[in-house]
Design a protein around this motif. Structure first.
Motif, PDB file in Angstrom:
ATOM      1  N   GLY A  82       0.835  -1.196   0.000  1.00  0.00           N
ATOM      2  CA  GLY A  82       0.000   0.000   0.000  1.00  0.00           C
ATOM      3  C   GLY A  82       0.872   1.250   0.000  1.00  0.00           C
ATOM      4  N   SER A  83       0.293   2.382  -0.422  1.00  0.00           N
ATOM      5  CA  SER A  83       1.047   3.656  -0.331  1.00  0.00           C
ATOM      6  C   SER A  83       1.383   3.940   1.116  1.00  0.00           C
ATOM      7  CB  SER A  83       0.241   4.849  -0.835  1.00  0.00           C
ATOM      8  OG  SER A  83      -0.535   4.532  -1.919  1.00  0.00           O
ATOM      9  N   ASP A  84       0.556   3.404   2.000  1.00  0.00           N
ATOM     10  CA  ASP A  84       0.769   3.670   3.422  1.00  0.00           C
ATOM     11  C   ASP A  84       2.159   3.211   3.879  1.00  0.00           C
ATOM     12  OD1 ASP A  84      -1.747   4.722   3.433  1.00  0.00           O
ATOM     13  OD2 ASP A  84      -2.711   3.029   4.442  1.00  0.00           O
ATOM     14  N   TYR A 109      -5.700  13.771   3.335  1.00  0.00           N
ATOM     15  CA  TYR A 109      -5.677  12.352   3.700  1.00  0.00           C
ATOM     16  C   TYR A 109      -5.157  12.192   5.132  1.00  0.00           C
ATOM     17  CZ  TYR A 109      -4.548   7.357   2.960  1.00  0.00           C
ATOM     18  OH  TYR A 109      -4.472   5.991   3.023  1.00  0.00           O
ATOM     19  N   TYR A 112      -1.206  10.749   6.771  1.00  0.00           N
ATOM     20  CA  TYR A 112       0.055  11.473   6.996  1.00  0.00           C
ATOM     21  C   TYR A 112       0.210  11.812   8.483  1.00  0.00           C
ATOM     22  CZ  TYR A 112      -1.204  12.433   2.094  1.00  0.00           C
ATOM     23  OH  TYR A 112      -1.643  12.336   0.800  1.00  0.00           O
ATOM     24  N   CYS A 153      -1.570  16.315  -1.455  1.00  0.00           N
ATOM     25  CA  CYS A 153      -2.408  15.302  -2.093  1.00  0.00           C
ATOM     26  C   CYS A 153      -3.167  15.952  -3.246  1.00  0.00           C
ATOM     27  CB  CYS A 153      -3.374  14.747  -1.045  1.00  0.00           C
ATOM     28  SG  CYS A 153      -4.364  13.377  -1.628  1.00  0.00           S
ATOM     29  N   ASN A 157      -7.859  14.331  -1.302  1.00  0.00           N
ATOM     30  CA  ASN A 157      -8.880  13.626  -0.542  1.00  0.00           C
ATOM     31  C   ASN A 157      -9.018  14.350   0.793  1.00  0.00           C
ATOM     32  OD1 ASN A 157     -10.478  11.773   0.786  1.00  0.00           O
ATOM     33  ND2 ASN A 157      -8.972  10.129   0.796  1.00  0.00           N
ATOM     34  N   ASP A 182       0.949  13.131  -3.481  1.00  0.00           N
ATOM     35  CA  ASP A 182       0.152  11.903  -3.435  1.00  0.00           C
ATOM     36  C   ASP A 182      -0.877  11.942  -4.554  1.00  0.00           C
ATOM     37  OD1 ASP A 182      -1.513   9.747  -2.865  1.00  0.00           O
ATOM     38  OD2 ASP A 182      -1.484  10.082  -0.694  1.00  0.00           O
ATOM     39  N   ALA A 184      -2.987   9.457  -5.614  1.00  0.00           N
ATOM     40  CA  ALA A 184      -3.845   8.263  -5.538  1.00  0.00           C
ATOM     41  C   ALA A 184      -5.006   8.324  -6.537  1.00  0.00           C
ATOM     42  CB  ALA A 184      -4.376   8.094  -4.115  1.00  0.00           C
ATOM     43  N   TYR A 185      -5.455   9.552  -6.860  1.00  0.00           N
ATOM     44  CA  TYR A 185      -6.638   9.711  -7.730  1.00  0.00           C
ATOM     45  C   TYR A 185      -6.303  10.276  -9.104  1.00  0.00           C
ATOM     46  CZ  TYR A 185      -8.846   8.794  -3.308  1.00  0.00           C
ATOM     47  OH  TYR A 185      -9.209   8.203  -2.131  1.00  0.00           O
ATOM     48  N   THR A 209      -1.145   4.429  -6.399  1.00  0.00           N
ATOM     49  CA  THR A 209      -1.614   3.191  -5.781  1.00  0.00           C
ATOM     50  C   THR A 209      -2.452   2.391  -6.774  1.00  0.00           C
ATOM     51  OG1 THR A 209      -2.942   2.286  -3.968  1.00  0.00           O
ATOM     52  CG2 THR A 209      -3.655   4.397  -4.851  1.00  0.00           C
ATOM     53  N   SER A 211      -4.954   0.820  -5.527  1.00  0.00           N
ATOM     54  CA  SER A 211      -6.157   0.628  -4.699  1.00  0.00           C
ATOM     55  C   SER A 211      -7.402   1.315  -5.235  1.00  0.00           C
ATOM     56  CB  SER A 211      -5.912   1.152  -3.284  1.00  0.00           C
ATOM     57  OG  SER A 211      -4.910   0.416  -2.633  1.00  0.00           O
ATOM     58  N   LYS A 212      -7.263   2.292  -6.126  1.00  0.00           N
ATOM     59  CA  LYS A 212      -8.439   3.072  -6.521  1.00  0.00           C
ATOM     60  C   LYS A 212      -8.841   2.708  -7.953  1.00  0.00           C
ATOM     61  CE  LYS A 212      -8.335   4.645  -2.468  1.00  0.00           C
ATOM     62  NZ  LYS A 212      -7.484   5.667  -1.888  1.00  0.00           N
ATOM     63  N   ARG A 220      -3.138  -4.600  -1.785  1.00  0.00           N
ATOM     64  CA  ARG A 220      -2.187  -3.707  -1.109  1.00  0.00           C
ATOM     65  C   ARG A 220      -0.931  -3.509  -1.957  1.00  0.00           C
ATOM     66  NH1 ARG A 220      -4.302  -1.010   0.397  1.00  0.00           N
ATOM     67  NH2 ARG A 220      -2.943  -0.137   1.978  1.00  0.00           N
TER      68      ARG A 220
HETATM   69  C1  LIG Z   1      -6.815   5.712  -0.818  1.00  0.00           C
HETATM   70  C2  LIG Z   1      -5.633   6.595  -0.717  1.00  0.00           C
HETATM   71  C3  LIG Z   1      -4.351   6.067  -0.735  1.00  0.00           C
HETATM   72  C4  LIG Z   1      -4.172   4.591  -0.934  1.00  0.00           C
HETATM   73  O1  LIG Z   1      -3.466   3.976   0.007  1.00  0.00           O
HETATM   74  P1  LIG Z   1      -3.098   2.430  -0.177  1.00  0.00           P
HETATM   75  O2  LIG Z   1      -2.353   2.170   1.075  1.00  0.00           O
HETATM   76  O3  LIG Z   1      -2.239   2.337  -1.414  1.00  0.00           O
HETATM   77  O4  LIG Z   1      -4.365   1.667  -0.346  1.00  0.00           O
HETATM   78  C5  LIG Z   1      -3.275   6.914  -0.664  1.00  0.00           C
HETATM   79  N1  LIG Z   1      -3.446   8.240  -0.603  1.00  0.00           N
HETATM   80  C6  LIG Z   1      -4.672   8.787  -0.602  1.00  0.00           C
HETATM   81  C7  LIG Z   1      -4.826  10.255  -0.573  1.00  0.00           C
HETATM   82  C8  LIG Z   1      -5.802   7.988  -0.645  1.00  0.00           C
HETATM   83  O5  LIG Z   1      -7.018   8.542  -0.617  1.00  0.00           O
END
Ligand SMILES: *Cc1c(COP(=O)(O)O)cnc(C)c1O
Length: 352
Positions: A82-84, A109, A112, A153, A157, A182, A184-185, A209, A211-212, A220
């Motif tokens: 995951g980006s996390d 987000y 952070y 970001c 988000n 970031d 992600a979108y 990521t 994930s989206k 992940r």
């Molecule tokens: C959903 C999201 C992520 C995704 O995190 P993962 O750990 O890759 O699932 C990262 N940054 C932002 C701003 C998000 O909304």
């Protein structure tokens, strides 16, 4: 920038001096017929597919494929659980607990701030402006010699808008720490990714990521794009086998289906615009922030009432109405056409 960017100066001394873990697969990389160097089960796995061997620590095949899709050299890619995981590694590599700090620009987000807290690193919050853009003078004031990271970001988000590119470039040109963008979108946006600016900006880290848009949240897999020097730092401190073999196999297969993903992105953007148009007609809706993401932030007369009414009808949105600068707002993810239609039907008939 007044002084040339100096990565070594940014890095924590313990990381600079770290001798990384060396796995059996690090020490012998070639082909061999008998692998008895890693204490694996030589017989196999109790499965149709064999998972008895440790996975490739640097995920070469996945990075090769991602490199083609993203137009970024594999040497500039880090893959995380995951980006996390990438966010956490940035804190551990660059921020001394109790000494250094990072700048956050809320509403944004939440991870952070959580990651800063886990790592006992102070954060300075500089709110976005009323139109959810960067407050550059206030950011300049917040930065001191201990500020190591700024998280931006874009698309953001939970607001959904993109951050002005020029403003991000101003920070990249003037901040001596790392600027983490970031994305992600990014797949839902017309704006250009910062992944193509890595040569220009040695202090840039771009997060993306699967994930989206890619529809693989459960696997992940997060990506960080940066200079080869920064990627080397990530690789030095990540757990040796952070991306498991099942994920690597399934992601490789998924990356072949880019046409399917692009078609979903197109539909999501169309549905987003339809949703905005229809929601805008409703009495209860005060304002909708223009979105470059797969969700919209909608300001409502009675957000909690609407939230609970929707829950009662089996529809769950995200209540952001208590978040500073998002007062009164619900965050609504774009669903399938049927799901969006159902949402609109329920909202239209709320008082009947
Ligand atoms: C959903 C999201 C992520 C995704 O995190 P993962 O750990 O890759 O699932 C990262 N940054 C932002 C701003 C998000 O909304």
């Amino acid at each position: 920038m007044d002084t040339p960017f100096n990565l070594t100066k940014l890095l924590r001394a313990n990381i600079q001096n770290l001798v990384p873990y060396s796995s059996a697969r690090d020490e012998f990389k070639g082909e061999a017929s008998v692998l008895i160097d890693a204490n694996e089960n030589a017989f196999g796995s109790p499965l149709a597919h064999n998972y008895n061997r440790y996975p490739d620590p640097l995920q070469h095949q996945v990075k090769h494929k991602l490199s083609q899709i993203k137009g970024v050299p594999a040497a500039n890619i880090f893959l995380g659980n995951g980006s996390d995981e990438a966010i956490d590694i940035l804190f551990r590599a660059f921020c001394r607990p109790g000494v250094d700090n990072v700048v956050l620009v809320p509403p944004t987000y939440g991870m952070y701030e959580v990651s800063a807290n886990i790592n006992d690193v102070a954060y300075r919050k500089v709110n976005l402006t009323a139109t959810y853009q960067l407050d550059l003078p206030a950011i300049a004031d917040a930065i001191d010699e201990h500020t190591k990271l700024i998280f931006i970001c874009s698309p953001n988000n939970p607001t959904g808008n993109s951050i002005n590119r020029q403003d991000i470039e101003t920070i990249l040109n003037n901040f001596e720490g790392l600027v983490v963008v970031d994305e992600a979108y990014i797949n839902f946006s017309q704006t250009k990714s910062f992944t193509h600016e890595l040569v220009e900006y040695p202090n840039l880290v771009v997060l993306q990521t699967l994930s989206k848009a890619w529809g693989l949240a459960a696997l992940r897999l997060g990506m960080a794009f940066a200079s080869t020097e920064i990627i080397a730092v990530f690789n030095k401190i990540k757990p040796p086998y952070n991306i498991n073999q099942a994920t690597q196999d399934i992601v490789l297969e998924a990356l072949e289906n880019i046409d399917q993903v692009n078609s979903w992105i197109k539909q999501t953007v169309e549905e987003r615009e339809k949703l905005v148009q229809e929601l805008d007609k409703l009495e209860m809706v005060q304002h909708i922030t223009p979105s470059d993401a797969n969700f919209i932030l909608v300001k409502m007369n009675d957000p909690r009432g609407v939230y609970e009414y929707l829950v009662g009808n089996g529809i769950i949105v995200r209540d952001r109405s208590k978040v500073e600068l998002c007062e009164g707002c619900l965050r609504i993810t774009v669903g399938t056409p049927q799901e969006n239609q159902l949402l609109l039907e329920k909202l239209t008939t709320i008082n009947s």
